[in-house]
Design a protein around this motif. Structure first.
Motif, PDB file in Angstrom:
ATOM      1  N   ALA A 153       0.845  -1.195   0.000  1.00 12.43           N
ATOM      2  CA  ALA A 153       0.000   0.000   0.000  1.00 12.43           C
ATOM      3  C   ALA A 153       0.877   1.240   0.000  1.00 12.43           C
ATOM      4  N   VAL A 154       0.418   2.245  -0.706  1.00 12.57           N
ATOM      5  CA  VAL A 154       1.037   3.568  -0.683  1.00 12.57           C
ATOM      6  C   VAL A 154      -0.057   4.541  -0.280  1.00 12.57           C
ATOM      7  N   ALA A 155       0.279   5.456   0.616  1.00 14.68           N
ATOM      8  CA  ALA A 155      -0.696   6.440   1.089  1.00 14.68           C
ATOM      9  C   ALA A 155      -0.125   7.840   0.943  1.00 14.68           C
ATOM     10  N   LEU A 156      -0.997   8.758   0.586  1.00 14.25           N
ATOM     11  CA  LEU A 156      -0.644  10.171   0.543  1.00 14.25           C
ATOM     12  C   LEU A 156      -1.436  10.868   1.644  1.00 14.25           C
ATOM     13  N   ILE A 157      -0.735  11.672   2.443  1.00 10.87           N
ATOM     14  CA  ILE A 157      -1.394  12.484   3.456  1.00 10.87           C
ATOM     15  C   ILE A 157      -1.033  13.946   3.201  1.00 10.87           C
ATOM     16  N   GLN A 158      -1.894  14.852   3.680  1.00 11.47           N
ATOM     17  CA  GLN A 158      -1.675  16.272   3.399  1.00 11.47           C
ATOM     18  C   GLN A 158      -2.139  17.133   4.561  1.00 11.47           C
ATOM     19  N   LYS A 159      -1.541  18.318   4.650  1.00 17.20           N
ATOM     20  CA  LYS A 159      -2.010  19.321   5.612  1.00 17.20           C
ATOM     21  C   LYS A 159      -1.733  20.699   5.040  1.00 17.20           C
TER      22      LYS A 159
END
Length: 160
Positions: A153-159
């Motif tokens: 799995a690859v995940a992208l998170i942002q803020k």
């Protein structure tokens, strides 16, 4: 906007006579089930590690040790909800996840829409933000011999 990505991987042995959980749901047509301390949902475990890695929060084993009886036979959707909470506590929001499951049997593709319906709300994202792909190992290695299952799995998170 600041973004980060994380990568997760998980593997479990397969054994006849066990229930097989994948993507938060049982697969009744599976000839074998995954062996693990919890429900051994390899897809959710890989997603958790990708999210935790992106947020620099260590890994699933750090938070939910397989030596802790609180997590014995636990439904892995609980882990994903908790990981999402931890990611949110650090001020991050999940952008998307992209996953690949490696398994010979059963065929996973018919179950993908149902898995996305389960997983997306646990991460507070839309079904369109959850990509699940499945492949066999062309009869090679432990996956090909139907001794195990793995997921990436690859995940992208942002803020802001």
């Amino acid at each position: 906007m600041k973004i980060r990505v994380g990568m997760g991987f998980d593997v479990h042995e397969l054994e006849a006579g066990r229930n097989f959980y994948l993507g938060g749901m049982p697969l009744p047509d599976a000839p074998k089930g995954a062996v693990g301390h919890s429900d051994a949902d390899v897809l959710i475990h890989a997603i958790c590690d990708a999210l935790l890695g992106a947020a620099n929060l260590r890994d699933i084993g750090f938070h939910f040790s397989n030596t802790d009886n609180r997590w014995k036979n636990m439904d892995s959707t609980f882990f994903l909800k908790e990981v999402t909470r931890l990611v949110h506590e650090k001020g991050w929001r999940i952008g998307n996840v992209d996953c690949t499951i490696c398994l010979e049997k059963p065929k996973v593709n018919p179950h993908i829409p149902a898995m996305k319906k389960i997983l997306a709300p646990l991460m507070d994202i839309t079904e369109d933000d959850v990509s699940i792909k499945a492949t066999t190992n062309e009869k090679l290695g432990y996956v090909g011999r139907e001794e195990g299952v793995c997921a990436y799995a690859v995940a992208l998170i942002q803020k802001e």
